[in-house]
Design an enzyme around this catalytic site. Sequence first.
Site, PDB file in Angstrom:
ATOM      1  N   LYS A 158       5.793  -1.806   1.811  1.00 15.42           N
ATOM      2  CA  LYS A 158       5.167  -1.995   3.117  1.00 15.42           C
ATOM      3  C   LYS A 158       5.150  -3.469   3.526  1.00 15.42           C
ATOM      4  O   LYS A 158       5.396  -3.805   4.676  1.00 15.42           O
ATOM      5  CB  LYS A 158       3.742  -1.448   3.083  1.00 15.42           C
ATOM      6  CG  LYS A 158       2.987  -1.569   4.403  1.00 15.42           C
ATOM      7  CD  LYS A 158       1.568  -1.046   4.255  1.00 15.42           C
ATOM      8  CE  LYS A 158       0.792  -1.166   5.563  1.00 15.42           C
ATOM      9  NZ  LYS A 158      -0.618  -0.765   5.428  1.00 15.42           N
ATOM     10  N   GLU A 195       0.810  -1.218   0.000  1.00 18.03           N
ATOM     11  CA  GLU A 195       0.000   0.000   0.000  1.00 18.03           C
ATOM     12  C   GLU A 195       0.845   1.271   0.000  1.00 18.03           C
ATOM     13  O   GLU A 195       0.297   2.373   0.033  1.00 18.03           O
ATOM     14  CB  GLU A 195      -0.944  -0.022   1.198  1.00 18.03           C
ATOM     15  CG  GLU A 195      -1.997  -1.112   1.081  1.00 18.03           C
ATOM     16  CD  GLU A 195      -2.819  -1.297   2.346  1.00 18.03           C
ATOM     17  OE1 GLU A 195      -3.911  -1.875   2.257  1.00 18.03           O
ATOM     18  OE2 GLU A 195      -2.355  -0.865   3.429  1.00 18.03           O
TER      19      GLU A 195
END
Length: 769
Positions: A601, A488
């Site tokens: 991430k 993300e």
Amino acid sequence: MKNYIKHQEWQIIEEGFDPHLNKISESIFSIGNGRMGQRANFEETYTGETLQGNYVAGVYYPDKTRVGWWKNGYPEYFAKVLNATNWIGIRVAVNGEELDLNTGKVLEFSRVLDMQLGTLTRKFIVELRSGNVLGVEAVRFCSLVDDEAGAICYSITPHNFEGQISIESSLDGDVKNQDSNYDEKFWTEISKTEQNSFALLTMETKKTAFWVSSGIHTEIHQNGAPLGLKPKFVSKEKYVAQQFTVDVKKGETTAIYKYAVNLSSENYTKNKMEAEAVATLQKIVAKGFDRMRQEQAQAWAGKWQNGDVVIEGDVAAQQAIRFNIFQLHQTYTGEDARLNIGPKGFTGEKYGGSTYWDTEAYCLPFYLATAPQQVAENLLIYRYKQLDKAIENAEKLGFKNGAALYPMVTMNGEECHNEWEITFEEIHRNGAIAFAIFNYSRYTGDQGYLAKYGLEVLIGIARFWAQRVNWSIEKERYVMLGVTGPNEYENNVNNNWYTSTIATWCLKYTIEAIELVKGMDPVRLTELFAKTNFKEQEETGHWQEIIDQMFYPVDEKLGIFLQQDGYLDKEQVLVKDLPASDRPLNQKWSWDRILRSCFIKQADVLQGIYFFEEDYDLETIRRNYDFYEPRTVHESSLSPCVHAIIAAKLGDLDRAYEFYLRTSRLDLDDYNNDTEDGLHITSMAGTWLSVVEGFGGMRIKEGALHLHPILPQKWTSYAFKIGFRQAVVTVKVSDKQVKLSNESNVNLEIHVFGLAHQLQANSNLELNT
């Protein structure tokens, strides 16, 4: 990273009271039973920093999200799990002075979560401002046996005084969520009553009109015997309590037994809820605290009998895996197909407490191997029952002909995520739901599920993917534009490798599933085609064209799959070269800076390699792992477990162990400085995966169970138990031996290090490593 939890194999122990750590401990010491749960708030008054949380499964509030920058297709609301009536309150005043650890001097303090017994025990000695010193021991649990009930034994012992203690045992419905806008409260009072020795409070949620009826019964004992005191009832708006006053002597213990129930209108008709609450309360009061606690221990023994992981030689690792397993069982029991697994479970409000793709990608394998088959099937049925909503969600975004887009976040099947780059773009969640159907069928051998439920879901998902791609004249391939992958820290990218890979896999698997059902139950297939208006030749022909001509970004020079178009245009900096002061990025950097960086991430390309590892040779896996892991900041709780599993497959034991410890102690040691918001429940299943699929090398291939175990250097041995197709097998791995114990009446073929072995019913097999 914190390091204040004592290492112990079966208990989570905090010694000494640090108010700055209290909200973290409230999360860590949370308790639940799948139907209700709570953070480890104090029973008595506490005026220090705290995050109160009592939760009832399935109860939520649709918080409005419409704002000035509204876009077509944007969700109408963000679903929030609600902080519900606080049933644990026991207000204590000593000779008129209120007991409060924030104002008194704490002389001794400990908190113990016993994972074998399923109980939370807190002990402390406090000196009040008056100089009075008293000791308290509080034991409580949410019952697995009576899953709408909880019980507390709160014992008070004066150390240097005598006099009077006043006690107020309460139900407090005047609560709010931490993230409520403008301190809005989401509950209205329906009724409060007293009935003999019971106090009852029924509350209703605004908008959704859920009712929760709570009831309490309180008894006061001294010298091990009930005093027979009748309570004085006190009530005010959204609040009812039972008051007692008792004389106390130095060294003499007064025990307060509190029994409580929470019933939801999800399970009872509203006009009968109060009567049902009384009946449930009568049932547990008749049992008594000791019997309830004994039943609790027996129920947990059953959970551990089926799902324990035993690690010898590494207490921190042992404690961690049991803590993760314990919290998973507290959150979801699988007895109700309407319920699912929220990212925070019953431990906090962050993420709304709704269902994410985490369930299918990470949690399902745990329940497949450690619980009855119906538990895993209920997780799939949950999505099947929401298929109509998934089709509606897709229609809102312009998709047609029964295309289904399952929500990123949901309570009832509607999309309720309030960040556009997730709501519109993180569509790989559709693939995780399809993969869960495949995973269930592969593991259980239950192809009947495809005919009854699964194929209908797969058709909807495949139709979505077929409409979501488009033909690129330049590339002369189908492409997937404007998506967000699992990473993300990238938004609105083109041709995310993982999303494109799982999309075409879904198309292939749906075609295979059609052929399976055709051979197994052609009548059912005809029904499904009619129900979905499915044109087999036309639609599967188009799907095959997409499969054959899909574009996947690669870099031939590095020999890697590119996370998305243009990923190598980013400045390539490794995580090890980041200053420590910059971590975590999501708390230190602007979003613009994160999006322009190469930092990842969580597993993205590696998520696809984890799912579909049989499609890639070892060197391809190694090249991609060695490229992407050094660029991954692991600022998602879902990240370390995937990296641990792949590292173990590559034989990199040091990195596999490092990532195992990180995922397993993520909350116990507060790695990401966010445990105070609640535990990372769904990622806890990744801890189990790290041991069983990582170090144990467990895979299902062509309907057979395969193991390729390796032993971390710090461990003397480890053992895990798995249920597979009516067989129950314990696998114990030591330095020189793999021992397999078949604890069932079913013969099983099992492959170890690539060689097939016949494991007879109720027999053992010892293999040298």
